[in-house]
Enzyme design. Structure first.
Site, PDB file in Angstrom:
ATOM      1  N   CYS A  59     -11.761  -7.819  22.633  1.00  0.00           N
ATOM      2  CA  CYS A  59     -13.089  -7.215  22.464  1.00  0.00           C
ATOM      3  C   CYS A  59     -14.179  -8.001  23.184  1.00  0.00           C
ATOM      4  CB  CYS A  59     -13.431  -7.066  20.978  1.00  0.00           C
ATOM      5  SG  CYS A  59     -13.284  -8.597  20.028  1.00  0.00           S
TER       6      CYS A  59
ATOM      7  N   GLY B 130     -15.613  -8.853  14.288  1.00  0.00           N
ATOM      8  CA  GLY B 130     -14.518  -9.228  15.172  1.00  0.00           C
ATOM      9  C   GLY B 130     -13.444 -10.021  14.452  1.00  0.00           C
TER      10      GLY B 130
ATOM     11  N   SER C 195       0.815  -1.215   0.000  1.00  0.00           N
ATOM     12  CA  SER C 195       0.000   0.000   0.000  1.00  0.00           C
ATOM     13  C   SER C 195       0.849   1.265   0.000  1.00  0.00           C
ATOM     14  CB  SER C 195      -0.921   0.025   1.228  1.00  0.00           C
ATOM     15  OG  SER C 195      -1.859  -1.024   1.168  1.00  0.00           O
TER      16      SER C 195
ATOM     17  N   GLU D  62      -9.891 -17.486  21.468  1.00  0.00           N
ATOM     18  CA  GLU D  62     -10.754 -16.507  22.123  1.00  0.00           C
ATOM     19  C   GLU D  62     -11.118 -16.897  23.549  1.00  0.00           C
ATOM     20  OE1 GLU D  62     -12.653 -12.735  20.961  1.00  0.00           O
ATOM     21  OE2 GLU D  62     -11.007 -13.984  20.251  1.00  0.00           O
TER      22      GLU D  62
ATOM     23  N   GLN E 226     -20.414 -13.590  19.218  1.00  0.00           N
ATOM     24  CA  GLN E 226     -19.565 -12.537  18.687  1.00  0.00           C
ATOM     25  C   GLN E 226     -19.808 -12.255  17.206  1.00  0.00           C
ATOM     26  OE1 GLN E 226     -16.034 -13.891  21.785  1.00  0.00           O
ATOM     27  NE2 GLN E 226     -15.430 -12.922  19.877  1.00  0.00           N
TER      28      GLN E 226
ATOM     29  N   HIS F 213     -20.867  -7.722  20.389  1.00  0.00           N
ATOM     30  CA  HIS F 213     -20.616  -8.984  21.102  1.00  0.00           C
ATOM     31  C   HIS F 213     -21.549  -9.041  22.313  1.00  0.00           C
ATOM     32  CE1 HIS F 213     -17.400  -9.653  18.441  1.00  0.00           C
ATOM     33  NE2 HIS F 213     -16.355  -9.526  19.247  1.00  0.00           N
TER      34      HIS F 213
END
Length: 361
Positions: A158, A188, A41, A210, A184, A251
């Site tokens: 999160c 995420g 990029s 997680e 979730q 979530h």
């Protein structure tokens, strides 16, 4: 606050990076002046670099469209004209650790959305309303890194934002056992339904890594600072299941909890509704006025209706009732890419600015 601080976003072309760009547009304290990403990029304008993959509901802010994207690996170039950086890169853990430390060693504060440094002993992992005192370890971290101004601070996972604040308001009653299942959103995973059509009409009962994060990170947040390190708490015992569900953002958690000193239902609701943290005391720009909102309705909070409460920075809870096996059960909800990701990191930066840890170079 005077002139706005100059901000760089490292990993600015990904979904979380885009959310940073969106949130910081017209921010009263901060101004995006640099964006860095992968070498692919680099050299393009920001508008060119996200062409066809801008995932936010609002257009690309005009102020950043013409910023030329830099190579995130060229640390000295990226930090030359910014006061601090947000970091949200997609790399291997060891690579992220090395990259963030390289940024910090230039004297540049790093507010990280990544998980790589969440367990580095002298790196604070902060929910600003819950454990702002952990930023005290920055002094020890600076000494280790050999810098008087640079450091790393990280945002926690999160998924835990949907239940840790609610439990934190009840710590005086000494929770002993917690069972939480999180449902979730696909954002995420950095995706939407166009990217991930297999999630339509589907539930996936596994999100890699997680559950360990959801069980262990709250204990670090509830830990204490000792000798320039954060020592995690030994209780409560937490067990979780983390499930991917077909919603865009938000979530939701179902939580069962037992206490050493069982509170009444009215005491719990009063604690939730009255909870205020350091961001509310300081009046930080991104701080929700009402951090925890309790719903009396039996069918709330709902992901679609309530994820944007307090501009996505509030936490909502509901369905509090006594349980036959545990003392109580309830439902919690937080916005995973606002409170749980970029918005939470912006609030950390505001806290660190207000407390004197981030200043103009």
């Amino acid at each position: 606050m005077g002139e706005r601080l100059k901000v760089g976003i490292v990993g600015g072309t990904g979904m979380v990076g885009q959310r940073f760009v969106q949130l910081l547009d017209q921010h009263p304290w901060f101004e995006v002046t640099g964006i860095a990403a992968s070498a692919n990029s680099a050299g393009k304008t920001y508008e060119e670099s996200v062409q066809g993959r801008w995932k936010m509901a609002t257009p690309i802010p005009e102020a950043v469209k013409s910023i030329v994207v830099q190579d995130a690996a060229k640390v000295e170039e990226v930090t030359a004209d910014v006061d601090f950086v947000f970091c949200a890169v997609d790399m291997k853990k060891a690579e992220i650790q090395a990259l963030e430390e390289a940024y910090a060693k230039t004297g540049t504060p790093v507010i990280s959305n990544n998980s790589a440094h969440r367990w580095t002993p002298d790196v604070p992992m902060v929910i600003p309303e819950v454990n702002p005192q952990h930023i005290e370890v920055i002094a020890a971290q600076r000494k280790r890194l050999g810098t008087s101004t640079g450091f790393i601070a990280v945002k926690p996972n999160c998924s835990i934002q949907s239940y840790v604040p609610a439990l934190n308001a009840l710590l005086d009653f000494e929770p002993t056992t917690v069972v939480a299942s999180t449902y979730q959103a696909i954002s995420g995973a950095g995706k939407n339904f166009t990217d991930w059509p297999d999630m339509l009409d589907n539930v996936i009962p596994y999100i890699g890594g997680e559950e360990e994060k959801s069980e262990q990170e709250p204990l670090r947040i509830w830990g204490h600072v000792d000798g320039g390190q954060i020592v995690k708490a030994s209780s409560p015992l937490i067990t979780t299941q983390c499930i991917r569900v077909p919603v865009t953002d938000g979530h939701l958690a179902t939580v069962f909890v037992s206490f050493k000193n069982k509170p009444s239902k009215d005491e719990i609701i009063g604690r939730w509704r009255g909870f205020q943290g350091r961001p509310q005391e300081l009046g930080l720009p991104s701080a929700p006025k009402q951090f925890i909102t309790y719903f009396e309705e039996e069918n709330r909070p709902q992901t679609k209706l309530d994820r944007d409460i307090e501009h996505g920075m509030g936490v909502s809870v509901g369905r509090l009732r006594e349980d036959s096996l545990y003392d109580y059960k309830f439902v919690g909800l937080s916005h995973n890419t606002l409170r749980g990701a970029a918005g939470g990191a912006v609030l950390i930066a505001e806290l660190l600015k207000a407390e004197g840890y981030i200043q103009a170079k």
